[in-house]
Design a protein around this motif. Structure first.
Motif, PDB file in Angstrom:
ATOM      1  N   ASP A  22       0.743  -1.445   0.220  1.00 33.36           N
ATOM      2  CA  ASP A  22      -0.352  -0.196  -0.223  1.00 33.36           C
ATOM      3  C   ASP A  22       1.072   1.311   0.346  1.00 33.36           C
ATOM      4  N   SER A  23       2.127   1.197  -0.406  1.00 31.96           N
ATOM      5  CA  SER A  23       2.924   2.162  -0.025  1.00 31.96           C
ATOM      6  C   SER A  23       4.414   1.769  -0.629  1.00 31.96           C
ATOM      7  N   PRO A  24       4.974   2.607  -1.159  1.00 27.22           N
ATOM      8  CA  PRO A  24       6.290   2.168  -2.025  1.00 27.22           C
ATOM      9  C   PRO A  24       7.183   2.103  -1.017  1.00 27.22           C
ATOM     10  N   GLN A  25       7.283   2.755   0.596  1.00 26.29           N
ATOM     11  CA  GLN A  25       8.156   1.167   1.552  1.00 26.29           C
ATOM     12  C   GLN A  25       7.726  -0.279   2.313  1.00 26.29           C
ATOM     13  N   SER A  26       6.234  -0.649   1.746  1.00 27.65           N
ATOM     14  CA  SER A  26       5.815  -2.221   1.639  1.00 27.65           C
ATOM     15  C   SER A  26       6.111  -2.975   0.828  1.00 27.65           C
ATOM     16  N   ALA A  27       6.059  -1.724  -1.055  1.00 29.87           N
ATOM     17  CA  ALA A  27       6.499  -2.495  -2.116  1.00 29.87           C
ATOM     18  C   ALA A  27       8.363  -3.153  -1.839  1.00 29.87           C
ATOM     19  N   VAL A  28       9.347  -2.198  -0.985  1.00 32.43           N
ATOM     20  CA  VAL A  28      10.078  -2.445  -0.846  1.00 32.43           C
ATOM     21  C   VAL A  28      10.262  -3.734  -0.440  1.00 32.43           C
ATOM     22  N   LYS A  29       9.449  -3.568   1.044  1.00 38.13           N
ATOM     23  CA  LYS A  29       9.953  -4.833   1.109  1.00 38.13           C
ATOM     24  C   LYS A  29       9.032  -6.223   0.939  1.00 38.13           C
ATOM     25  N   MET A  30       8.096  -5.741   0.199  1.00 38.89           N
ATOM     26  CA  MET A  30       7.613  -7.148  -0.797  1.00 38.89           C
ATOM     27  C   MET A  30       8.481  -7.875  -2.021  1.00 38.89           C
ATOM     28  N   ALA A  31       9.370  -6.810  -1.947  1.00 39.89           N
ATOM     29  CA  ALA A  31      10.169  -7.753  -3.094  1.00 39.89           C
ATOM     30  C   ALA A  31      11.807  -8.059  -2.715  1.00 39.89           C
ATOM     31  N   ILE A  32      12.654  -6.879  -1.543  1.00 43.43           N
ATOM     32  CA  ILE A  32      12.853  -7.777  -0.735  1.00 43.43           C
ATOM     33  C   ILE A  32      12.531  -9.588  -0.466  1.00 43.43           C
ATOM     34  N   TYR A  33      11.575  -9.333   0.472  1.00 43.33           N
ATOM     35  CA  TYR A  33      11.052 -10.929   0.251  1.00 43.33           C
ATOM     36  C   TYR A  33      10.554 -11.477  -0.494  1.00 43.33           C
ATOM     37  N   SER A  34      10.184 -11.307  -1.329  1.00 37.77           N
ATOM     38  CA  SER A  34      10.117 -12.400  -2.604  1.00 37.77           C
ATOM     39  C   SER A  34      11.207 -12.700  -3.549  1.00 37.77           C
ATOM     40  N   ASP A  35      12.582 -11.670  -3.310  1.00 39.27           N
ATOM     41  CA  ASP A  35      13.892 -11.872  -3.950  1.00 39.27           C
ATOM     42  C   ASP A  35      14.051 -13.333  -3.017  1.00 39.27           C
ATOM     43  N   ALA A  36      14.416 -13.034  -2.541  1.00 33.71           N
ATOM     44  CA  ALA A  36      14.924 -13.700  -1.096  1.00 33.71           C
ATOM     45  C   ALA A  36      14.251 -15.165  -1.038  1.00 33.71           C
ATOM     46  N   LYS A  37      13.310 -15.395  -1.271  1.00 31.83           N
ATOM     47  CA  LYS A  37      12.161 -16.668  -0.924  1.00 31.83           C
ATOM     48  C   LYS A  37      12.877 -16.684  -2.720  1.00 31.83           C
ATOM     49  N   ARG A  38      12.633 -16.907  -3.388  1.00 27.48           N
ATOM     50  CA  ARG A  38      13.513 -17.038  -4.599  1.00 27.48           C
ATOM     51  C   ARG A  38      15.095 -17.350  -5.200  1.00 27.48           C
ATOM     52  N   GLN A  39      15.656 -16.806  -4.243  1.00 31.24           N
ATOM     53  CA  GLN A  39      16.953 -17.503  -4.128  1.00 31.24           C
ATOM     54  C   GLN A  39      16.602 -18.146  -3.317  1.00 31.24           C
ATOM     55  N   LYS A  40      16.054 -18.520  -1.872  1.00 32.25           N
ATOM     56  CA  LYS A  40      15.972 -20.030  -1.516  1.00 32.25           C
ATOM     57  C   LYS A  40      15.991 -21.242  -1.883  1.00 32.25           C
ATOM     58  N   HIS A  41      15.106 -21.067  -2.843  1.00 36.59           N
ATOM     59  CA  HIS A  41      14.567 -22.030  -3.803  1.00 36.59           C
ATOM     60  C   HIS A  41      15.083 -22.634  -5.282  1.00 36.59           C
TER      61      HIS A  41
END
Length: 119
Positions: free
Chosen positions: A99-118
């Motif tokens: 719902d904000s630029p800040q939460s977009a960055v958090k989601m992108a970091i989370y998605s990247d971390a999840k992708r790297q884990k797999h």
């Protein structure tokens, strides 16, 4: 950092220095990724801190969308992709929980971390 990497990073910084060209590249990438129109609205500086350390710091471009079935707004930015020395674009739709630029960055970091884990 090797001399070659440093030259590439400086080149990338020179590219980003031309802000209007940078915004246009982010806009085109966002429109291609999400198959909709996008109008630039503003730039928002974001710093993400985890356990007292800055893990992400940069500008997030905010775009109003038209023609997207679920989102009215999106957030985008780019950064150098160290693996193949290209510019990597990130575009996150404003769909809950984003719902904000800040939460977009958090989601992108989370998605990247999840992708790297797999991988």
């Amino acid at each position: 950092m090797s001399g070659r990497s440093l030259r590439w990073m400086l080149n990338w910084l020179n590219i980003v220095a031309n802000k209007s060209d940078y915004i246009a590249r982010v806009q085109v990438a966002l429109m291609q990724m999400h198959s909709c129109g996008a109008t630039w609205r503003e730039t928002v500086p974001v710093q993400e801190v985890f356990q007292g350390k800055t893990i992400w710091s940069g500008d997030v471009e905010v775009f109003d969308l038209n023609g997207h079935p679920k989102a009215k707004r999106a957030f985008g930015w780019s950064h150098p992709d160290g693996h193949n020395k290209t510019e990597r674009f990130v575009a996150v739709l404003e769909i809950p929980p984003v719902d904000s630029p800040q939460s977009a960055v958090k989601m992108a970091i989370y998605s990247d971390a999840k992708r790297q884990k797999h991988n």
